[in-house]
Write an enzyme that holds these catalytic residues in place. Structure first.
Site, PDB file in Angstrom:
ATOM      1  N   TYR A  55      -8.849  14.816  -9.308  1.00 56.69           N
ATOM      2  CA  TYR A  55      -7.949  13.766  -9.835  1.00 56.69           C
ATOM      3  C   TYR A  55      -6.745  14.419 -10.532  1.00 56.69           C
ATOM      4  CZ  TYR A  55      -6.260  10.213 -13.147  1.00 56.69           C
ATOM      5  OH  TYR A  55      -5.460   9.375 -13.899  1.00 56.69           O
TER       6      TYR A  55
ATOM      7  N   ASP B 299      -3.238  13.238 -18.988  1.00 55.15           N
ATOM      8  CA  ASP B 299      -3.616  14.429 -19.753  1.00 55.15           C
ATOM      9  C   ASP B 299      -4.536  15.346 -18.935  1.00 55.15           C
ATOM     10  OD1 ASP B 299      -5.522  12.324 -19.839  1.00 55.15           O
ATOM     11  OD2 ASP B 299      -6.523  13.205 -21.564  1.00 55.15           O
TER      12      ASP B 299
ATOM     13  N   THR C  56      -7.777   6.330  -9.350  1.00 57.46           N
ATOM     14  CA  THR C  56      -8.136   6.642 -10.740  1.00 57.46           C
ATOM     15  C   THR C  56      -9.634   6.913 -10.956  1.00 57.46           C
ATOM     16  OG1 THR C  56      -8.272   4.272 -11.199  1.00 57.46           O
ATOM     17  CG2 THR C  56      -6.201   5.342 -11.767  1.00 57.46           C
TER      18      THR C  56
ATOM     19  N   ASP D 185       0.883  -1.174   0.000  1.00 57.89           N
ATOM     20  CA  ASP D 185       0.000   0.000   0.000  1.00 57.89           C
ATOM     21  C   ASP D 185       0.919   1.221   0.000  1.00 57.89           C
ATOM     22  OD1 ASP D 185      -1.542   2.187   0.657  1.00 57.89           O
ATOM     23  OD2 ASP D 185      -2.806   1.103   2.086  1.00 57.89           O
TER      24      ASP D 185
HETATM   25  N1  LIG Z   1      -6.966   4.726 -17.160  1.00 59.53           N
HETATM   26  C1  LIG Z   1      -6.728   5.830 -17.857  1.00 59.53           C
HETATM   27  O1  LIG Z   1      -7.469   6.200 -18.781  1.00 59.53           O
HETATM   28  C2  LIG Z   1      -5.517   6.658 -17.536  1.00 59.53           C
HETATM   29  C3  LIG Z   1      -5.266   7.800 -18.309  1.00 59.53           C
HETATM   30  C4  LIG Z   1      -4.145   8.561 -18.011  1.00 59.53           C
HETATM   31  C5  LIG Z   1      -3.303   8.179 -16.987  1.00 59.53           C
HETATM   32  N2  LIG Z   1      -3.579   7.090 -16.242  1.00 59.53           N
HETATM   33  C6  LIG Z   1      -2.659   6.712 -15.154  1.00 59.53           C
HETATM   34  O2  LIG Z   1      -2.085   5.464 -15.471  1.00 59.53           O
HETATM   35  C7  LIG Z   1      -1.779   4.758 -14.268  1.00 59.53           C
HETATM   36  C8  LIG Z   1      -2.348   3.349 -14.342  1.00 59.53           C
HETATM   37  O3  LIG Z   1      -3.744   3.465 -14.564  1.00 59.53           O
HETATM   38  P1  LIG Z   1      -4.670   2.179 -14.716  1.00 59.53           P
HETATM   39  O4  LIG Z   1      -5.848   2.572 -15.537  1.00 59.53           O
HETATM   40  O5  LIG Z   1      -3.838   1.007 -15.130  1.00 59.53           O
HETATM   41  O6  LIG Z   1      -5.147   1.995 -13.209  1.00 59.53           O
HETATM   42  P2  LIG Z   1      -6.333   1.084 -12.652  1.00 59.53           P
HETATM   43  O7  LIG Z   1      -6.566  -0.070 -13.548  1.00 59.53           O
HETATM   44  O8  LIG Z   1      -7.474   1.988 -12.308  1.00 59.53           O
HETATM   45  O9  LIG Z   1      -5.688   0.559 -11.309  1.00 59.53           O
HETATM   46  C9  LIG Z   1      -5.279   1.380 -10.262  1.00 59.53           C
HETATM   47  C10 LIG Z   1      -4.570   0.479  -9.288  1.00 59.53           C
HETATM   48  O10 LIG Z   1      -4.076   1.258  -8.196  1.00 59.53           O
HETATM   49  C11 LIG Z   1      -4.170   0.435  -7.067  1.00 59.53           C
HETATM   50  N3  LIG Z   1      -4.144   1.228  -5.850  1.00 59.53           N
HETATM   51  C12 LIG Z   1      -5.045   2.128  -5.416  1.00 59.53           C
HETATM   52  N4  LIG Z   1      -4.643   2.612  -4.219  1.00 59.53           N
HETATM   53  C13 LIG Z   1      -3.465   2.020  -3.923  1.00 59.53           C
HETATM   54  C14 LIG Z   1      -2.575   2.095  -2.833  1.00 59.53           C
HETATM   55  N5  LIG Z   1      -2.810   2.908  -1.797  1.00 59.53           N
HETATM   56  N6  LIG Z   1      -1.459   1.350  -2.852  1.00 59.53           N
HETATM   57  C15 LIG Z   1      -1.217   0.515  -3.881  1.00 59.53           C
HETATM   58  N7  LIG Z   1      -2.024   0.376  -4.938  1.00 59.53           N
HETATM   59  C16 LIG Z   1      -3.141   1.137  -4.960  1.00 59.53           C
HETATM   60  C17 LIG Z   1      -5.489  -0.304  -7.215  1.00 59.53           C
HETATM   61  O11 LIG Z   1      -5.461  -1.427  -6.396  1.00 59.53           O
HETATM   62  P3  LIG Z   1      -6.708  -2.438  -6.274  1.00 59.53           P
HETATM   63  O12 LIG Z   1      -6.615  -3.260  -7.528  1.00 59.53           O
HETATM   64  O13 LIG Z   1      -6.470  -3.226  -5.067  1.00 59.53           O
HETATM   65  O14 LIG Z   1      -7.919  -1.558  -6.215  1.00 59.53           O
HETATM   66  C18 LIG Z   1      -5.471  -0.609  -8.712  1.00 59.53           C
HETATM   67  O15 LIG Z   1      -4.851  -1.868  -8.949  1.00 59.53           O
HETATM   68  C19 LIG Z   1      -2.324   5.614 -13.130  1.00 59.53           C
HETATM   69  O16 LIG Z   1      -1.278   6.391 -12.614  1.00 59.53           O
HETATM   70  C20 LIG Z   1      -3.327   6.524 -13.819  1.00 59.53           C
HETATM   71  O17 LIG Z   1      -3.482   7.750 -13.124  1.00 59.53           O
HETATM   72  C21 LIG Z   1      -4.665   6.294 -16.507  1.00 59.53           C
END
Ligand SMILES: NC(=O)c1ccc[n+]([C@@H]2O[C@H](COP(=O)([O-])OP(=O)(O)OC[C@H]3O[C@@H](n4cnc5c(N)ncnc54)[C@H](OP(=O)(O)O)[C@@H]3O)[C@@H](O)[C@H]2O)c1
Length: 293
Positions: free
Chosen positions: A130, A105, A65, A38
Site C-alpha cells: 500500500y 504516512d 486503501t 473508474d
Molecule cells: N483512511 C486512512 O486512514 C488514510 C490515511 C492516510 C491516507 N489516506 C488516503 O486518503 C484518501 C481517502 O481515503 P479514505 O479513507 O477516504 O478512502 P475509503 O473510504 O477507503 O474509500 C476509497 C474509495 O476509493 C474508491 N475506489 C477504489 N478503486 C477505485 C477506482 N478504480 N476508481 C474510482 N474509485 C475507486 C472506492 O470506491 P467504492 O466505494 O466503490 O469501493 C472508495 O470509495 C486515499 O487516498 C487514502 O490512501 C487514508
C-alpha cells in the site's frame, strides 16, 4: 464559480467534503462514484473530463486503501494507486486542471533512531505494498503535472465509511474485551478537518504546488486512540495493550509515523485542532446521525 470534480464520492473523505460543501457557495462540486468514474480506465477519465465545462480542480479521493489485502492483491493496488493517479494527472494536464491528491504516512518506515515528526522532505521508505503504491502514485503525479497538491495524512477517522473509530464502536457492541496495538505511534486525523483544509487551498487559489503534510495536533498510540474513543462515547469495554509482534498482520506498519505540519501551518496561518478535540466532534456528529431527533 470554481468547478471541482471529486472522485470516489463514497469514500470517507469525499463524504466529508460533501457534508461541508454547503459552506462553499463559490464552489460547484461534481461528485463521481467509482462506477461513474473508474480512475483505472483511461477512457472513463477522458470522457468525464470531456463532459465537464471549465473544470478547475480534481480532488482524487479514490484509492486502494485495504492495507493488508494489498499485500496479496498487488496488481489491483498498483492499478488504482499508481495507474489511476497517472490517468488523472494526464487528464488534468491536458485539460489544465489542478490535481489535489491524498497520500499517506505509510510512505515512511518509522525506523528513525530518535523519533521526530516527518517533514515533506524526509526520506521515504514504505514498508508495505500500500505504502509503496501510494508513493509511486505521488511520484507519477509530480512527474506529469506541475499544478498539483499532494496532502499526506494519517490515521484518518470520521463519522462516514470504514475507519478505526467506527470499527472500535462496532467491536464494543460485539465483545467485552478488545486487544489494541500499543507500540505504533501516529497522529489521528479527522477527515472533515482535512476536507476543510483542501477547500481552503482551492478557494484561496494557492499556487505553491507540491506536497503538504496534514494531521491533527498531537500524537498517540492505537491503544490510547481506542481508550479516548471509549471514554468520549462512554462505553465500558476492557481494553488490552498488545505489541505489534503479538498481533501479526499481512502488511508491516511504521512504528512511528507522526507528520510535521509546520509547512501547512505557515501556509494557512492556522494550527490543526488537537486530535482529541476533533475526535469529540466526530463522535458527536456520529451520534446525531445514528439518533436523529
Ligand atoms: N483512511 C486512512 O486512514 C488514510 C490515511 C492516510 C491516507 N489516506 C488516503 O486518503 C484518501 C481517502 O481515503 P479514505 O479513507 O477516504 O478512502 P475509503 O473510504 O477507503 O474509500 C476509497 C474509495 O476509493 C474508491 N475506489 C477504489 N478503486 C477505485 C477506482 N478504480 N476508481 C474510482 N474509485 C475507486 C472506492 O470506491 P467504492 O466505494 O466503490 O469501493 C472508495 O470509495 C486515499 O487516498 C487514502 O490512501 C487514508
Amino acid at each position: 464559480m470554481i468547478t471541482v470534480l471529486v472522485t470516489a464520492k463514497d469514500s470517507q473523505l469525499a463524504r466529508c467534503i460533501e457534508s461541508i460543501s454547503k459552506n462553499h457557495p463559490k464552489v460547484n462540486f461534481i461528485f463521481k462514484s467509482s462506477s461513474d468514474l473508474d480512475i483505472t480506465k483511461k477512457t472513463h477519465v477522458q470522457s468525464v473530463f470531456n463532459s465537464i465545462k471549465d473544470l478547475d480542480y480534481c480532488i482524487n479521493c479514490a484509492a486502494y486503501t485495504a492495507v493488508d489485502k494489498a499485500e496479496e492483491d498487488t496488481i489491483n493496488a498498483y492499478s488504482v494507486n499508481v495507474l489511476g493517479s497517472k490517468n488523472l494527472a494526464e487528464a488534468c494536464y491536458e485539460y489544465e486542471v489542478t490535481l489535489v491528491h491524498i497520500s499517506t504516512d505509510f510512505v515512511f518506515n518509522g525506523t528513525v533512531p530518535v523519533p521526530q515528526p516527518y517533514s515533506e522532505d524526509s526520506n521515504t521508505g514504505p514498508l508495505s505494498v500500500y505504502g509503496e503504491t501510494k508513493l509511486k502514485g505521488e511520484k507519477v503525479i509530480a512527474e506529469t503535472i506541475k499544478k498539483h497538491f499532494i496532502f499526506r495524512t494519517s490515521w484518518m477517522f470520521s463519522e462516514f465509511g470504514n475507519n478505526f473509530l467506527k470499527t472500535m464502536l462496532k467491536l464494543a457492541t460485539e465483545r467485552n474485551e478488545i486487544n489494541v496495538v500499543s507500540d505504533q505511534i501516529g497522529s489521528p486525523t479527522y477527515a472533515r478537518d482535512l476536507a476543510k483544509v483542501i477547500l481552503c487551498f482551492i478557494e484561496k487559489e494557492y499556487k505553491n504546488y507540491g506536497i503538504f503534510h496534514y494531521c491533527n495536533r498531537g500524537s498517540t498510540t492505537w491503544y490510547n486512540f481506542a481508550k479516548e474513543i471509549f471514554s468520549l462515547s462512554q462505553k465500558g469495554v476492557k481494553l488490552n495493550k498488545v505489541k505489534t509482534k503479538d498481533y501479526p498482520t499481512l502488511a508491516a506498519r511504521p512504528k512511528y509515523s507522526v507528520l510535521d505540519t509546520s509547512k501547512i501551518e505557515q501556509t494557512l496561518g492556522v494550527t490543526p485542532l488537537k486530535w482529541e478535540d476533533s475526535l469529540a466532534i466526530a463522535i458527536s456528529r456520529l451520534n446525531k446521525m445514528c439518533n436523529p431527533k
